[in-house]
Design an enzyme around this catalytic site. Structure first.
Site, mmCIF file in Angstrom:
data_model
loop_
_atom_site.group_PDB
_atom_site.id
_atom_site.type_symbol
_atom_site.label_atom_id
_atom_site.label_comp_id
_atom_site.label_asym_id
_atom_site.label_seq_id
_atom_site.Cartn_x
_atom_site.Cartn_y
_atom_site.Cartn_z
ATOM 1 N N GLU A 186 -6.278 43.620 20.401
ATOM 2 C CA GLU A 186 -6.722 43.697 18.994
ATOM 3 C C GLU A 186 -8.238 43.780 18.895
ATOM 4 O OE1 GLU A 186 -8.148 41.962 15.122
ATOM 5 O OE2 GLU A 186 -8.407 41.189 17.148
ATOM 6 N N ASP A 233 -3.390 35.432 11.727
ATOM 7 C CA ASP A 233 -4.671 35.592 12.422
ATOM 8 C C ASP A 233 -5.694 34.624 11.832
ATOM 9 O OD1 ASP A 233 -6.529 36.574 14.197
ATOM 10 O OD2 ASP A 233 -6.561 38.612 13.384
#
Length: 389
Positions: A186, A233
């Protein structure tokens, strides 16, 4: 005996429903991760709290930790490693490997193309810089939350599907599965661009777009099978405020916000200023203003202006997948700083998020009536091995 009868009745009623609200008693019984989230020795969290840049030894060790967890504790979950590779701005032309872990639990006897799934997602890689960066909120803690969630609902899933079979219900009627995606790559290696970020997510979404199920399936591809993509997240810092980013999934946000409100009312949120343990230590017992993680449950349609945070959901959203993005705005103070480590996690907040996500998944899967104290933390002894390709 009375409790057993009531729970049995609730179980039977929920077999035909697509979404069942958890009772107060079930919310109270959802297991806490306890010592498993100890930042030094915890079986779930501690192994993730290390540098784990994609393509490095640390990344491989954390991926193996995930695989070991599922194979040793949750053998009914199907594991798949999705491999891809790409050059990066810092790799000098070398292909860096990216490996996503996909853990899936579908109803027994069902085929992939017949099951709609709740996908719960976090990335497990850490940022290349600053050197030694851990990324506790970003996103070691969310990964641990998902492991605990899977373990907490596993036995209830087994009980629910067994009950459906016992009562002669069609295995494909209301067929629902749950999927955990632990994504690699990511983080940007140099600076965030469309090509230097989301390496694993971009590769997986692109591959799944054309991974067709058999002809005549209810869902054409694995992307179509995702009914909701819940991305966690930057969770674990104190006092998070998470907006509702997408009008199309505001209904799901409101469901999660409702669960949060109930957990707070029941005194089950450890980070709450009104948690019984805190109230007992205060001279002034008057309740204080109750903050919420999910702050926009009452947001109206006109307030959605189209803004969102770039993250692993983007390649999936671009292909039509519904997204519920659980990321705070503003970001935690430690975002991309060297002190985003275990010592700076607020463990009460981490546990609260874990309980909330577990409850949300349980309601989505219709598990009310299928929990009990003996099975909610059941640990399987299967020792089968899953080899990482």
């Amino acid at each position: 005996m009375f409790i057993f009868v009531v729970l049995s009745l609730v179980s039977l009623l929920s077999l035909g429903s697509t979404y069942s609200t958890l009772s107060d008693e079930t919310l109270k019984r959802l297991p806490s991760p306890g010592d498993d989230f100890n930042i030094k020795t915890g079986a779930l969290l501690a192994p993730i709290l290390r540098p784990r840049v994609s393509g490095t030894e640390g990344s491989a060790a954390v991926l193996q930790h995930f695989v070991d967890f599922f194979t040793k504790n949750l053998p009914e979950w199907t594991l798949e490693i999705h491999n891809s590779s790409s050059t990066t701005p810092t790799s000098g032309g070398r292909e860096v490997p990216f490996r996503n872990l996909i853990a899936t639990r579908d109803p027994p006897g069902s085929s992939s193309g017949e099951v709609g799934r709740l996908a719960l997602v976090a990335h497990y890689d850490s940022k290349l810089t600053p050197k030694g960066f851990i990324g506790a909120t970003d996103s070691a803690a969310p990964c641990a939350m998902l492991l605990h969630m899977a373990r907490s609902i596993d036995a209830a899933l087994t009980s629910m599907w067994a009950a459906r079979a016992t009562h002669g219900l069609d295995a494909l009627e209301e067929a629902k599965g749950v999927q955990i995606l632990l994504l690699d790559g990511e983080e940007a290696f140099q600076s965030w661009t469309d090509t230097d970020s989301l390496y694993g997510a971009r590769a997986l979404a692109a591959d799944w777009e054309y991974a067709y199920h058999t002809a005549g399936s209810t869902y054409r591809t694995p992307l179509d099978s995702i009914e909701l993509f819940v991305l966690l997240d930057l969770l674990g810092a104190v006092s998070p405020r998470v907006p509702s980013y997408f009008k199309t999934t505001h209904w799901a946000y409101k469901n999660m916000a409702d669960i949060e409100h109930r957990l707070r009312e029941l005194g089950l949120f450890k980070s709450s200023p009104n948690h019984p343990a805190r109230m007992a230590k205060r001279k002034n017992k008057k309740p204080r203003t109750e903050p919420h993680f999910l702050t926009e449950a009452k947001k109206v349609d006109e307030a959605f202006l189209g803004g969102f945070v770039q993250d692993d959901h983007v390649p999936f959203m671009a292909r039509g997948v519904d997204i519920l993005h659980i990321i705070p705005t503003p970001f935690p103070r430690v975002w991309h700083e060297i002190d985003d480590d275990g010592e700076n996690l607020d463990m009460n907040t981490v546990e609260d998020w874990t309980r909330l996500v577990t409850a949300f998944a349980s309601e989505w899967m219709g598990l009310e009536g299928f929990f009990n104290s003996a099975t909610s933390r059941a640990i399987h002894e299967d020792k089968s091995e899953f080899e990482i390709p």
